[in-house]
Design an enzyme around this catalytic site. Structure first.
Site, PDB file in Angstrom:
ATOM      1  CG  ASP A  10      -0.379   0.244   2.515  1.00 58.69           C
ATOM      2  OD1 ASP A  10       0.861   0.379   2.607  1.00 58.69           O
ATOM      3  OD2 ASP A  10      -1.146   0.333   3.502  1.00 58.69           O
ATOM      4  CG  HIS A 100      11.749 -23.577  12.300  1.00 59.30           C
ATOM      5  ND1 HIS A 100      11.910 -23.466  13.657  1.00 59.30           N
ATOM      6  CD2 HIS A 100      12.957 -23.983  11.820  1.00 59.30           C
ATOM      7  CE1 HIS A 100      13.154 -23.795  14.000  1.00 59.30           C
ATOM      8  NE2 HIS A 100      13.813 -24.095  12.894  1.00 59.30           N
ATOM      9  CG  HIS A 135      10.178 -27.640  11.418  1.00 59.36           C
ATOM     10  ND1 HIS A 135      10.027 -26.939  12.588  1.00 59.36           N
ATOM     11  CD2 HIS A 135      11.486 -27.983  11.353  1.00 59.36           C
ATOM     12  CE1 HIS A 135      11.187 -26.832  13.208  1.00 59.36           C
ATOM     13  NE2 HIS A 135      12.094 -27.468  12.475  1.00 59.36           N
TER      14      HIS A 135
HETATM   15  C1  RB5 Z   1      -1.741   3.037   6.221  1.00 59.46           C
HETATM   16  O1  RB5 Z   1      -1.767   4.324   6.721  1.00 59.46           O
HETATM   17  C2  RB5 Z   1      -1.342   2.055   7.288  1.00 59.46           C
HETATM   18  O2  RB5 Z   1      -2.380   1.894   8.204  1.00 59.46           O
HETATM   19  C3  RB5 Z   1      -0.976   0.721   6.669  1.00 59.46           C
HETATM   20  O3  RB5 Z   1       0.060   0.905   5.762  1.00 59.46           O
HETATM   21  C4  RB5 Z   1      -0.492  -0.354   7.624  1.00 59.46           C
HETATM   22  O4  RB5 Z   1       0.500   0.123   8.462  1.00 59.46           O
HETATM   23  C5  RB5 Z   1      -1.540  -1.098   8.330  1.00 59.46           C
HETATM   24  O5  RB5 Z   1      -1.294  -2.031   9.098  1.00 59.46           O
END
Ligand code: RB5
Length: 151
Positions: A10, A100, A135
């Site tokens: 993201d 593992h 494992h």
């Molecule tokens: C985005 O702002 C942030 O929440 C995301 O990248 C992440 O850290 C979520 O776990």
């Protein structure tokens, strides 16, 4: 064996993802970048489900996911049946989770670690093999639980 890698993240992981893409290029890895492609705000589950489902389906051998902390994107990836996503911020865990847990997806937080450590983690994780044996029994238990819809 040449690994085929799916990578995504993201906006919180965007800058680090670009660095890891450069690393995969320099290593001549076979990979596909599923975004995001700008630092504009997006939802990490979309990227986790895309990469997770492609790894689970066998279209890719491994996945790499990056968000701000690595937490949200790893939680989401682990909802995909067949995905064993490990959130890793150190080289010891990168090695151990391959040996593992046979982790097939690696998650990292772009706001947590620096580029050079992340690159070392990726190279370690890509190069390490699963140890199998006892494992494997543990992974079988996870898979059995996952496959039982009455849980
Ligand atoms: C985005 O702002 C942030 O929440 C995301 O990248 C992440 O850290 C979520 O776990």
């Amino acid at each position: 064996m040449t690994l085929k890698v799916a990578i995504a993240g993201d906006h919180g992981g965007f800058e680090l993802k670009q660095k890891i893409v450069e690393l995969l290029e320099s290593l001549n890895m076979t990979y596909e970048d599923f975004g995001c492609y700008t630092c504009g705000s997006v939802d990490y589950p979309d990227y986790a489900f895309t990469v997770g489902s492609k790894v689970a389906a066998g279209e890719f051998d491994r996945g790499i996911l990056i968000c701000g902390t690595g937490v949200g994107i790893s939680i989401a990836a682990n909802k995909v049946k067949g995905v064993r996503c490990a959130l890793v911020h150190d080289v010891f865990t990168a090695k151990a989770t391959r040996q593992h847990n046979d982790s097939n997806v690696l998650a990292m937080g772009g706001r947590v670690i620096g580029d050079e450590l992340a690159k070392m983690i990726v190279q370690t994780w890509l190069g390490e093999a699963f140890m199998g044996e006892h494992h494997a029994n543990r992974l079988d238990k996870i898979a059995a639980y996952e496959g039982n819809e009455s849980n």
